[in-house]
Write an enzyme that holds these catalytic residues in place. Structure first.
Site, PDB file in Angstrom:
ATOM      1  N   LYS A  33       0.837  -1.198   0.000  1.00 20.43           N
ATOM      2  CA  LYS A  33       0.000   0.000   0.000  1.00 20.43           C
ATOM      3  C   LYS A  33       0.876   1.253   0.000  1.00 20.43           C
ATOM      4  O   LYS A  33       2.093   1.172   0.140  1.00 20.43           O
ATOM      5  CB  LYS A  33      -0.929  -0.009   1.211  1.00 20.43           C
ATOM      6  N   ARG A 128     -10.392   0.070  14.579  1.00 20.30           N
ATOM      7  CA  ARG A 128     -10.044   0.892  13.421  1.00 20.30           C
ATOM      8  C   ARG A 128     -10.882   0.456  12.227  1.00 20.30           C
ATOM      9  O   ARG A 128     -11.685   1.215  11.714  1.00 20.30           O
ATOM     10  CB  ARG A 128      -8.540   0.792  13.135  1.00 20.30           C
ATOM     11  N   TYR A 238      16.824  29.903   8.650  1.00 15.81           N
ATOM     12  CA  TYR A 238      15.704  30.620   9.244  1.00 15.81           C
ATOM     13  C   TYR A 238      15.791  30.627  10.766  1.00 15.81           C
ATOM     14  O   TYR A 238      16.133  29.625  11.392  1.00 15.81           O
ATOM     15  CB  TYR A 238      14.377  29.988   8.828  1.00 15.81           C
ATOM     16  N   MET A 286      12.302  24.296   3.053  1.00 14.39           N
ATOM     17  CA  MET A 286      11.499  23.586   2.065  1.00 14.39           C
ATOM     18  C   MET A 286      12.343  22.782   1.085  1.00 14.39           C
ATOM     19  O   MET A 286      12.019  21.634   0.759  1.00 14.39           O
ATOM     20  CB  MET A 286      10.609  24.564   1.292  1.00 14.39           C
TER      21      MET A 286
END
Length: 339
Positions: A33, A128, A238, A286
């Site tokens: 999956k 679930r 940053y 990013m």
């Protein structure tokens, strides 16, 4: 090339399946999956089928397109989410086997695709997916190819939930003459009493915990775009979160949270030049990561963030997450190689 290179070792993946198959007393399937845990479901499935896998599991029906295209009609493709209202055509056209999760899904499947193969998922305590004990009747399994459940705590072998779920599974399936499955990777490692007729490893195939004996499957190298010298007191990135304590050399590599290298590893993770660790300097941004390479005699063209030196689980630990998230988040910009 300014993008990272993601190499998948299909031979290692197949050897991981074979190792888990040797541990299993029953047939061993493969869970592919989430696009083969982020590595490419088609190529992964083709390699596993060649090694002897005859049953595959995907999360949703749409994921089966890539598998059926490369596997042909013979292998069984089971769908964990069952028979959703919009899935009828896909289930029929791709000859899928939905794991029906509720009385409503059972009714839908029998009405829309009478005679089509199906399995059942029952809930034994994970809460679930699966038919609840209060809805369950053994007659539901008439004509089913498989009755399965899923363990919530198999990666913690001594957790009491494992024995409780095993007992519930035995109770709910007593007397059934239908193949049964309870164990994924962790359940396979718990031992034969959890294996039943089919084990279905997922993360262990791809080199992840709790299969600690797994071979490394993924290598990710990030190219160095630029290096620079810093004086003591200068900062990187940053927020100025990295402050050089001495004269330092910082390499900027191509890759960041847009590529699945999540921001939470800022100031905690590391990359490697060969076997030499190089800490992340400042925040992951990013598209770029600063890396402290002051201690290297020579900066290589690329630094490795996943590989034999650092597994997906090692990197996940640095980011405060799990290996599954690292693998399935790996981005689309990488140059992908398989061998």
């Amino acid at each position: 090339m300014a993008t990272g290179t993601l190499h998948t070792d299909l031979n290692a993946l197949v050897e991981n399946w074979r190792a888990l198959d040797r541990l299993s007393v029953s047939e061993t399937a493969a869970v592919v999956k989430a696009n083969g845990y982020g590595l490419g479901a088609g190529r992964v499935s083709k390699a596993l089928a060649k090694a002897g896998v005859r049953q595959f599991f995907v999360a949703v029906a749409e994921e089966a397109r890539a598998l059926r295209a490369v596997l042909g009609p013979a292998p069984v493709i089971n769908v964990f989410s069952g028979h959703m209202a919009e899935d009828t055509s896909l289930i029929n056209d791709l000859a899928l086997t939905p794991m029906l999760n509720s009385p409503e899904q059972i009714a839908r499947h029998r009405e829309r695709l009478p005679g089509h193969q199906f399995g059942l998922q029952i809930d034994t305590g994970m809460n679930r997916l699966g038919i609840e004990a209060y809805d369950w009747a053994p007659e539901m399994a008439e004509g089913a190819t498989l009755v399965m459940s899923h363990l919530a705590c198999a990666d913690t072998p001594d957790h009491p939930a494992n024995a409780a779920q095993l007992e519930a599974f035995l109770s709910m399936t007593a007397g059934l003459r239908v193949p049964r499955s309870l164990a994924a990777t962790g359940g396979t490692l718990l031992g034969p009493e959890y294996h039943f007729d089919l084990t279905r490893p997922g993360i262990g195939l791809y080199g992840g915990a709790p299969f600690t004996q797994a071979q490394s499957v993924v290598r990710l190298d990030l190219p160095v775009i630029q290096t620079r010298k810093l004086q003591a007191g200068e900062t990187v990135g940053y927020g100025c979160s990295f402050i050089a304590e001495k004269e330092s050399v910082i390499a900027t590599v191509s890759g960041g949270y847009a590529d699945g290298l999540i921001r939470a590893m800022s100031g905690r993770g590391q990359l490697f030049a060969g076997d030499i660790p190089c800490p992340i300097a400042g925040r992951v941004s990013m598209d770029m990561i600063g890396v402290d390479v002051t201690h290297l005699d020579q900066v290589p063209p690329a630094l490795t963030i996943l590989g034999p030196q650092q597994s997906v689980d090692d990197l996940a630990d640095a980011a405060g997450t799990i290996g599954y998230e690292i693998l399935t988040s790996l981005g689309a910009r990488y140059a992908r190689q398989m061998a």
